[in-house]
Design a protein around this motif. Sequence first.
Motif, short mmCIF file in Angstrom:
data_model
loop_
_atom_site.label_atom_id
_atom_site.label_comp_id
_atom_site.label_asym_id
_atom_site.label_seq_id
_atom_site.Cartn_x
_atom_site.Cartn_y
_atom_site.Cartn_z
N LEU A 112 45.95 33.92 -24.12
CA LEU A 112 45.58 35.34 -24.08
C LEU A 112 44.69 35.69 -25.27
O LEU A 112 43.73 36.45 -25.11
CB LEU A 112 46.84 36.21 -24.05
N ALA A 113 44.96 35.10 -26.42
CA ALA A 113 44.12 35.36 -27.60
C ALA A 113 42.69 34.89 -27.37
O ALA A 113 41.74 35.56 -27.78
CB ALA A 113 44.72 34.68 -28.83
N LEU A 114 42.52 33.75 -26.69
CA LEU A 114 41.18 33.26 -26.36
C LEU A 114 40.45 34.26 -25.49
O LEU A 114 39.31 34.63 -25.76
CB LEU A 114 41.27 31.91 -25.65
N LEU A 115 41.10 34.72 -24.44
CA LEU A 115 40.45 35.65 -23.52
C LEU A 115 40.13 36.97 -24.21
O LEU A 115 39.05 37.54 -24.00
CB LEU A 115 41.34 35.88 -22.30
N ASP A 116 41.02 37.44 -25.05
CA ASP A 116 40.76 38.67 -25.79
C ASP A 116 39.57 38.49 -26.74
O ASP A 116 38.73 39.38 -26.87
CB ASP A 116 42.00 39.10 -26.57
N GLU A 117 39.49 37.33 -27.40
CA GLU A 117 38.38 37.09 -28.32
C GLU A 117 37.06 37.01 -27.57
O GLU A 117 36.04 37.53 -28.03
CB GLU A 117 38.63 35.80 -29.10
N LEU A 118 37.06 36.37 -26.41
CA LEU A 118 35.82 36.26 -25.63
C LEU A 118 35.31 37.61 -25.15
O LEU A 118 34.11 37.80 -24.99
CB LEU A 118 36.04 35.33 -24.44
N CYS A 119 36.22 38.54 -24.92
CA CYS A 119 35.84 39.86 -24.42
C CYS A 119 35.38 40.81 -25.52
O CYS A 119 34.86 41.89 -25.23
CB CYS A 119 37.00 40.48 -23.64
N GLY A 120 35.57 40.43 -26.77
CA GLY A 120 35.13 41.27 -27.88
C GLY A 120 35.88 42.58 -27.94
O GLY A 120 37.11 42.61 -27.92
N ASP A 121 35.14 43.67 -27.96
CA ASP A 121 35.76 44.99 -28.09
C ASP A 121 36.35 45.50 -26.78
O ASP A 121 37.10 46.48 -26.77
CB ASP A 121 34.72 46.01 -28.60
N THR A 122 36.02 44.86 -25.68
CA THR A 122 36.52 45.27 -24.37
C THR A 122 37.82 44.52 -24.08
O THR A 122 37.86 43.30 -24.20
CB THR A 122 35.50 44.92 -23.27
N PRO A 123 38.89 45.22 -23.71
CA PRO A 123 40.14 44.51 -23.38
C PRO A 123 39.92 43.51 -22.24
O PRO A 123 39.18 43.79 -21.30
CB PRO A 123 41.10 45.62 -22.95
N SER A 124 40.55 42.34 -22.34
CA SER A 124 40.35 41.30 -21.34
C SER A 124 40.93 41.68 -19.99
O SER A 124 40.44 41.23 -18.95
CB SER A 124 40.98 39.98 -21.79
N GLY A 125 42.00 42.48 -19.97
CA GLY A 125 42.62 42.88 -18.72
C GLY A 125 43.59 41.85 -18.18
O GLY A 125 44.19 42.06 -17.12
N TYR A 126 43.75 40.73 -18.87
CA TYR A 126 44.68 39.70 -18.43
C TYR A 126 46.09 40.04 -18.91
O TYR A 126 46.28 40.64 -19.95
CB TYR A 126 44.27 38.32 -18.94
N ASP A 127 47.05 39.59 -18.13
CA ASP A 127 48.45 39.83 -18.44
C ASP A 127 49.11 38.51 -18.82
O ASP A 127 48.93 37.49 -18.12
CB ASP A 127 49.15 40.44 -17.21
N LEU A 128 49.88 38.49 -19.91
CA LEU A 128 50.50 37.27 -20.39
C LEU A 128 51.42 36.64 -19.36
O LEU A 128 51.41 35.42 -19.16
CB LEU A 128 51.26 37.53 -21.70
#
Length: 132
Positions: free
Chosen positions: A2-18
């Motif tokens: 989840l941290a990877l996906l959040d980092e890739l999305c930058g300031d925009t929330p990734s929208g993924y659920d753990l």
Amino acid sequence: MLALLDELCGDTPSGYDLSDLSATAAALLQAGDITALLADHAGQATGVLVLNRCASLYAGRFGEISELYVKPEFRSAGIGEALIRAAAAIARERGWSRLEVGTPELPAWARTAAFYKRNGFIDVGMRMKLTL
């Protein structure tokens, strides 16, 4: 992951659920579709590499690194390199001809591309996708 996906999305929330990601990972691991390598330091997860088995006419069986993530505070400590060495050892044991990884977008991910090149990867093109 989840941290990877959040980092890739930058300031925009990734929208993924753990819980969704955990369920998907468990199903893929159980089916043998992926191999996940985890790095840890003092019992704390510090990095992950996800390896897929692929095949093509030009390369035979080979591996694809679909995810490689090291927590920011542990970067430049050799964890990514160790994960790649472990993945390469698995690939050799399985008789695969090579490892591939998707080319990161440049110039934004120049540091990532340089990391892979330092670890023996060479440019062979890029990938595109068709979402189904």
